[in-house]
Scaffold this motif. Structure first.
Motif, short mmCIF file in Angstrom:
data_model
loop_
_atom_site.label_atom_id
_atom_site.label_comp_id
_atom_site.label_asym_id
_atom_site.label_seq_id
_atom_site.Cartn_x
_atom_site.Cartn_y
_atom_site.Cartn_z
N ILE A 53 0.85 -1.20 0.00
CA ILE A 53 0.00 0.00 0.00
C ILE A 53 0.89 1.25 0.00
N VAL A 54 1.14 1.73 -1.20
CA VAL A 54 1.99 2.90 -1.41
C VAL A 54 1.10 4.09 -1.79
N MET A 55 1.21 5.17 -1.05
CA MET A 55 0.49 6.41 -1.37
C MET A 55 1.46 7.57 -1.22
N ALA A 56 1.59 8.36 -2.29
CA ALA A 56 2.54 9.46 -2.25
C ALA A 56 2.00 10.64 -3.06
N ASP A 57 2.20 11.84 -2.53
CA ASP A 57 1.88 13.07 -3.26
C ASP A 57 3.16 13.52 -3.96
N ILE A 58 3.13 13.47 -5.29
CA ILE A 58 4.38 13.62 -6.05
C ILE A 58 4.29 14.82 -6.99
N GLU A 59 5.39 15.56 -7.06
CA GLU A 59 5.57 16.64 -8.03
C GLU A 59 6.79 16.32 -8.86
N LEU A 60 6.62 16.32 -10.17
CA LEU A 60 7.72 16.05 -11.09
C LEU A 60 8.21 17.35 -11.70
N GLY A 61 9.52 17.47 -11.83
CA GLY A 61 10.10 18.68 -12.41
C GLY A 61 11.25 18.34 -13.33
N GLY A 62 11.53 19.25 -14.24
CA GLY A 62 12.65 19.08 -15.16
C GLY A 62 13.34 20.40 -15.42
N LYS A 63 14.64 20.38 -15.49
CA LYS A 63 15.43 21.57 -15.82
C LYS A 63 16.29 21.24 -17.02
N PHE A 64 16.27 22.12 -18.01
CA PHE A 64 16.97 21.87 -19.26
C PHE A 64 18.02 22.95 -19.46
N GLY A 65 19.26 22.55 -19.30
CA GLY A 65 20.34 23.52 -19.37
C GLY A 65 20.54 24.13 -20.74
#
Length: 474
Positions: free
Chosen positions: A180-192
């Motif tokens: 039982i996995v529950m997570a509030d996730i924010e994904l981000g990316g940085k492009f040099g």
């Protein structure tokens, strides 16, 4: 207008359009970088809930290519992934990024869910169950040594990782490997590369704009004529007087003269293939119209500052309209002749003719509003002439056609009558010419080539009365 100047104008316009596109692209990237990224330069998603009743949530496989001579970007920090997560359950949360093969071995026989698709507006996530019948329980993920990057803890966890060649997978689990996995996730990316790319596009665009402007100026500037050399388009005698009236004097009630002489012996069937035969013209006209639009913008600024439409640009744009009218009269807008249109901007002996009186002076104030505000009533009417009307909408989003393209319908009716009777109805031809004449008068006005407001009427007939004809009859 000689060939050299036409080439300068066309290629200068095309290069300027490309340059403008590069500048716009660079500005868009720079604006996105300054307004859409956070203080650390990351573009991030909203924080959303991911959950599974199994032992782990994994990403679908991330293929960044095999290590080799083409992985120069690996050590350049061109792209960085950031994963920020809070455990919505209890205990510590683990986030790890590891080689695909090692992750598969680690979760072999362990029930888990792989994310196959994510939509953030509105948010929804689709999962693919893996090893549903598996009975194995994974060991705590922190005990494994294959992770390229990992974080674990009971508070908010943030993992950052510079992309590397290989096949990777992201894993989110409870740190104690409990189900039982529950997570509030924010994904981000940085492009040099975004900032250098934006600057590069801007610089490249400015250079192309300068080259395009130089070519346009080279095409617009009129060459000085040698002593005794006649000005192009000038003739002597009665023909010279007629030519001068046609291009310099007001033509009847409109500066535009548009005519179409109906061939008396039209083929019954050739109209079926004229659109195909005209393809070479359509291809060339695409480039000519790009130049037309760019040069009209140039003319706009020239009128604002000088009150005059540059003569060379005017002649070129008249040539584009003339070429367009010949092709349209031959094919899609009239089917009025079987003579194949010539490939030229110049006025030639052809059943479809177009010319526009050159305006010695244009209003600097009207140029600011006539192309859009003053033209609105005419543009609405032209929408009736040329647009396709639709109504309703089916469940799959398709619209039902109610009617459309009045001009096209009239031309189709004339063509069908021609097919069965061998005759093109003269009255229908006159009406079609009236619609085309109205359309081109509005185009000329919107293209800033005259200050004379187009009349709200259908001047029907293949020919139209002009000052030229009145002068020759005296």
């Amino acid at each position: 207008m000689n060939t050299r100047r036409v080439i300068f104008l066309v290629f200068g316009s095309l290069i300027a359009v490309i340059g403008f596109g590069l500048v716009a692209g660079g500005a868009s990237l720079g604006l996105a970088l300054s307004t859409q990224s956070d203080d650390d330069g990351f573009f991030a998603t909203s924080n959303e809930r991911f959950e599974s009743d199994s032992f782990a949530i994994t990403s679908d496989k991330i293929d960044l290519g095999d290590p080799g001579p083409d992985d120069w970007w690996a050590d350049s920090d061109l792209a960085t992934v950031r994963i920020t997560a809070d455990n919505a359950g209890s205990g510590a949360l683990f986030i790890g990024i590891g080689p695909e093969a090692d992750v598969e071995d680690y979760l072999s026989g362990v029930p888990h869910d792989a994310i196959t698709d994510v939509d953030y507006r509105p948010f929804s996530a689709k999962y693919r169950p893996e090893n549903v019948d598996g009975t194995s329980r994974p060991t705590p993920p922190e005990d494994e040594t294959f992770w390229a990057a990992q974080v674990a803890g009971e508070t908010t966890q943030t993992l950052t990782w510079n992309l590397e060649p290989g096949r990777w997978a992201i894993v989110v689990m409870n740190a104690d490997a409990a189900p039982i996995v529950m997570a509030d996730i924010e994904l981000g990316g940085k492009f040099g590369f975004i900032a250098p790319l934006a600057v590069g596009l801007g610089i490249g665009g400015v250079i192309l704009l300068a080259i395009g402007a130089a070519l346009i100026i080279g095409g617009v500037i009129r060459s000085q004529f040698h002593a005794g050399e006649s000005v192009p388009g000038s003739t002597t005698g009665l023909a010279g007087a007629a030519s001068g009236l046609l291009h310099e004097s007001p033509l009847g009630s409109s500066p535009l003269r548009l005519e179409g002489q109906l061939d008396p012996n039209l083929s019954r069937w050739q109209w079926l293939v004229k659109w195909f035969l005209s393809i070479p013209h359509f291809v060339i006209l695409v480039f000519l119209w790009v130049a037309f639009v760019v040069l009209t913008i140039v003319a706009f600024f020239a009128i604002v500052f000088t009150g005059r439409y540059p003569r060379s640009i005017f002649e070129f744009n008249v040539g584009v309209l003339r070429w367009t009218w010949r092709v349209n009269y031959y094919s899609i807008s009239a089917f009025g002749t079987d003579r194949y249109p010539p490939f030229t901007l110049e006025a030639v002996d052809y059943p479809a003719r177009l010319d526009i009186a050159y305006p010695e002076h244009l209003s600097r104030g009207l140029v600011l509003i006539k192309s859009w505000l003053l033209a609105i009533p005419h543009l609405f009417i032209l929408g009736v002439f040329t647009a396709t009307w639709t109504f309703g909408e089916t469940s799959d989003g398709a619209r039902s056609v109610l009617g459309g393209w009045l001009l096209g319908i009239l031309v189709a009716i004339a063509a069908i009558i021609l097919l069965f009777t061998g005759r093109y109805p003269t009255g229908l031809h006159d009406l079609i010419m009236g619609i085309n004449r109205w359309i081109y008068r509005v185009i000329v006005y919107v293209a800033l080539m005259t200050d004379e407001y187009p009349p709200f009427r259908l001047d029907q007939g293949g020919r139209e009365a002009s000052v030229l004809e009145n002068s020759l009859s005296k």
